[in-house]
Motif scaffolding. Sequence first.
Motif, PDB file in Angstrom:
ATOM      1  N   HIS A   1       0.855  -1.291   0.088  1.00 13.47           N
ATOM      2  CA  HIS A   1       0.027   0.115  -0.071  1.00 13.47           C
ATOM      3  C   HIS A   1       0.884   1.162   0.137  1.00 13.47           C
ATOM      4  N   ARG A   2       1.717   1.316   0.905  1.00 15.19           N
ATOM      5  CA  ARG A   2       2.879   2.398   0.789  1.00 15.19           C
ATOM      6  C   ARG A   2       3.780   2.413  -0.357  1.00 15.19           C
ATOM      7  N   ALA A   3       4.095   1.450  -0.963  1.00 16.08           N
ATOM      8  CA  ALA A   3       4.834   1.428  -2.376  1.00 16.08           C
ATOM      9  C   ALA A   3       3.773   2.102  -3.395  1.00 16.08           C
ATOM     10  N   LEU A   4       2.631   1.554  -3.416  1.00 13.09           N
ATOM     11  CA  LEU A   4       1.773   2.153  -4.343  1.00 13.09           C
ATOM     12  C   LEU A   4       1.469   3.570  -4.294  1.00 13.09           C
ATOM     13  N   HIS A   5       1.364   4.028  -2.970  1.00  8.85           N
ATOM     14  CA  HIS A   5       1.187   5.556  -2.890  1.00  8.85           C
ATOM     15  C   HIS A   5       2.273   6.459  -3.239  1.00  8.85           C
ATOM     16  N   LEU A   6       3.652   5.713  -2.945  1.00 12.09           N
ATOM     17  CA  LEU A   6       4.987   6.465  -3.333  1.00 12.09           C
ATOM     18  C   LEU A   6       5.131   6.571  -5.063  1.00 12.09           C
ATOM     19  N   ILE A   7       4.533   5.440  -5.622  1.00 10.74           N
ATOM     20  CA  ILE A   7       4.777   5.451  -7.088  1.00 10.74           C
ATOM     21  C   ILE A   7       3.736   6.573  -7.700  1.00 10.74           C
ATOM     22  N   HIS A   8       2.686   6.636  -6.788  1.00  9.38           N
ATOM     23  CA  HIS A   8       1.672   7.837  -7.382  1.00  9.38           C
ATOM     24  C   HIS A   8       2.187   9.362  -7.065  1.00  9.38           C
ATOM     25  N   THR A   9       2.748   9.415  -5.835  1.00 11.33           N
ATOM     26  CA  THR A   9       3.186  10.840  -5.573  1.00 11.33           C
ATOM     27  C   THR A   9       4.711  11.017  -5.751  1.00 11.33           C
ATOM     28  N   SER A  10       5.573  10.091  -6.131  1.00  8.50           N
ATOM     29  CA  SER A  10       6.904  10.486  -6.102  1.00  8.50           C
ATOM     30  C   SER A  10       7.555   9.882  -7.608  1.00  8.50           C
ATOM     31  N   THR A  11       8.694  10.175  -7.738  1.00  5.86           N
ATOM     32  CA  THR A  11       9.311   9.738  -9.114  1.00  5.86           C
ATOM     33  C   THR A  11       9.936   8.339  -8.520  1.00  5.86           C
ATOM     34  N   VAL A  12       9.676   7.272  -8.861  1.00  2.38           N
ATOM     35  CA  VAL A  12       9.955   5.972  -8.542  1.00  2.38           C
ATOM     36  C   VAL A  12      10.331   5.179  -9.778  1.00  2.38           C
ATOM     37  N   THR A  13      11.703   4.819 -10.244  1.00  2.93           N
ATOM     38  CA  THR A  13      12.013   4.030 -11.328  1.00  2.93           C
ATOM     39  C   THR A  13      12.477   2.749 -11.008  1.00  2.93           C
ATOM     40  N   TYR A  14      12.248   1.929 -12.229  1.00  2.45           N
ATOM     41  CA  TYR A  14      12.739   0.282 -12.109  1.00  2.45           C
ATOM     42  C   TYR A  14      13.935   0.091 -13.089  1.00  2.45           C
ATOM     43  N   SER A  15      14.807  -0.422 -12.748  1.00  2.66           N
ATOM     44  CA  SER A  15      15.837  -0.392 -13.875  1.00  2.66           C
ATOM     45  C   SER A  15      16.536  -2.050 -13.547  1.00  2.66           C
ATOM     46  N   GLN A  16      17.360  -2.343 -14.683  1.00  4.98           N
ATOM     47  CA  GLN A  16      17.996  -3.747 -14.631  1.00  4.98           C
ATOM     48  C   GLN A  16      19.138  -3.795 -15.696  1.00  4.98           C
ATOM     49  N   TRP A  17      20.023  -4.359 -15.290  1.00  6.91           N
ATOM     50  CA  TRP A  17      21.091  -4.527 -16.110  1.00  6.91           C
ATOM     51  C   TRP A  17      21.371  -5.843 -16.446  1.00  6.91           C
TER      52      TRP A  17
ATOM     53  N   MET B   1       2.533  -5.202  -9.880  1.00  3.80           N
ATOM     54  CA  MET B   1       2.711  -5.267 -11.210  1.00  3.80           C
ATOM     55  C   MET B   1       1.929  -6.484 -11.616  1.00  3.80           C
ATOM     56  N   GLU B   2       1.980  -7.693 -10.834  1.00  2.93           N
ATOM     57  CA  GLU B   2       1.163  -8.763 -11.099  1.00  2.93           C
ATOM     58  C   GLU B   2      -0.401  -8.743 -10.956  1.00  2.93           C
ATOM     59  N   LYS B   3      -0.623  -7.563  -9.862  1.00  4.78           N
ATOM     60  CA  LYS B   3      -2.084  -7.425  -9.663  1.00  4.78           C
ATOM     61  C   LYS B   3      -2.453  -6.163 -10.548  1.00  4.78           C
ATOM     62  N   ARG B   4      -1.642  -5.847 -11.589  1.00  2.54           N
ATOM     63  CA  ARG B   4      -1.955  -4.960 -12.771  1.00  2.54           C
ATOM     64  C   ARG B   4      -2.442  -3.476 -12.115  1.00  2.54           C
ATOM     65  N   LEU B   5      -1.634  -3.098 -10.973  1.00  2.00           N
ATOM     66  CA  LEU B   5      -2.016  -1.769 -10.403  1.00  2.00           C
ATOM     67  C   LEU B   5      -0.935  -0.633 -10.528  1.00  2.00           C
ATOM     68  N   ILE B   6       0.177  -1.087 -11.315  1.00  2.00           N
ATOM     69  CA  ILE B   6       1.136  -0.158 -11.596  1.00  2.00           C
ATOM     70  C   ILE B   6       1.820  -0.612 -13.292  1.00  2.00           C
ATOM     71  N   ARG B   7       2.274   0.152 -13.656  1.00  2.00           N
ATOM     72  CA  ARG B   7       3.143  -0.024 -15.002  1.00  2.00           C
ATOM     73  C   ARG B   7       4.411   0.745 -15.385  1.00  2.00           C
TER      74      ARG B   7
ATOM     75  N   LEU C   1      -6.342   3.029  -4.687  1.00  2.00           N
ATOM     76  CA  LEU C   1      -5.793   4.089  -3.583  1.00  2.00           C
ATOM     77  C   LEU C   1      -6.971   4.780  -2.915  1.00  2.00           C
ATOM     78  N   ARG C   2      -7.954   4.993  -4.019  1.00  2.00           N
ATOM     79  CA  ARG C   2      -9.228   5.882  -3.412  1.00  2.00           C
ATOM     80  C   ARG C   2      -9.768   5.200  -2.355  1.00  2.00           C
ATOM     81  N   ARG C   3      -9.898   3.676  -2.798  1.00  2.33           N
ATOM     82  CA  ARG C   3     -10.905   2.657  -1.726  1.00  2.33           C
ATOM     83  C   ARG C   3     -10.083   2.374  -0.422  1.00  2.33           C
ATOM     84  N   LEU C   4      -8.682   2.210  -0.562  1.00  3.01           N
ATOM     85  CA  LEU C   4      -7.978   1.819   0.567  1.00  3.01           C
ATOM     86  C   LEU C   4      -7.826   3.070   1.501  1.00  3.01           C
TER      87      LEU C   4
END
Length: 289
Positions: A196-212, A236-242, A265-268
């Motif tokens: 829940h906290r991660a979903l909120h931060l992804i919505h309000t902050s700049t969060v990046t996903y990287s891999q080498w 990602m598996e729950k299709r809540l972020i992209r 986010l609105r419901r939680l």
Amino acid sequence: MESLSSEAPRTIERLHSLSTELGAFGELLAGARPVAGSGGLPTLASWYATAQGLSATTLVLLLSTAEQPYAHTTVSGHHAVDSLGQLVKASSDITAHVMGAVAVAAEYHRVDGLPDPDTGRMTAQPAVRRQALDQHITSAFALIKSARAACHNAAAFTETAALREATRPARSAPAPAHKAGPAPTAAPPKLTAAQHRALHLIHTSTVTYSQWPRKRPAVSSGSPERITTRSVDSLMEKRLIRRDVSSSLHQGQRLHPTDAGLQALRRLGPAPEPAAPAQPRHPGPFATR
């Protein structure tokens, strides 16, 4: 990668191997300067055969990936095919430039009894470098970097697409029709406090996903708070972020909530406060009896 289809790991392994082969070919192009004339033809012909083999391999990988289900059912699969198309184009251009160098070398082949095409002299002259030949080799070398980047992107997108396809729920038979009535309100998805906290931060902050290549994925948040890759994978598996796939994975792809994620986010409601860091334990005097 045990959960991937049997084809995907082979494709990913071949792409990493192909990137290594392209790197070795680039070192070969950067470290040698063949001369124009018959003396340079054997070396250039060998390079052309290598480039042609690499180009044929990229085309086979593109065709085999385009036939896989995940290439048509997932966004990552679409981007894997697109990256492979870029790889085919780059490898084809590399081959064309090497072939152009072969043509230049053949053009300056000396025929006994005829004047040298460059100097007009009748005496035999040693073959010399021609600017056009060097330009073809330089252009071929310049394309190696983009070809290797396309290899990396195609491998990463293939892995993600195959995992999404493997976890896709099976289509169930349509539910029997019921009498018309108010549509039931969907229950909020079950998320842990960290998710829940991660979903909120992804919505309000700049969060990046990287891999080498051959490295574990990493998540970077625009705040001091840390987000685990486990939380991101679950969302990602729950299709809540992209992921924003307009940039490559090694550069970092920004995470965004999907429409379902915004509804969640609105419901939680408000996100839970981050857990306070554990205080270090300091040795102190033992209690006396």
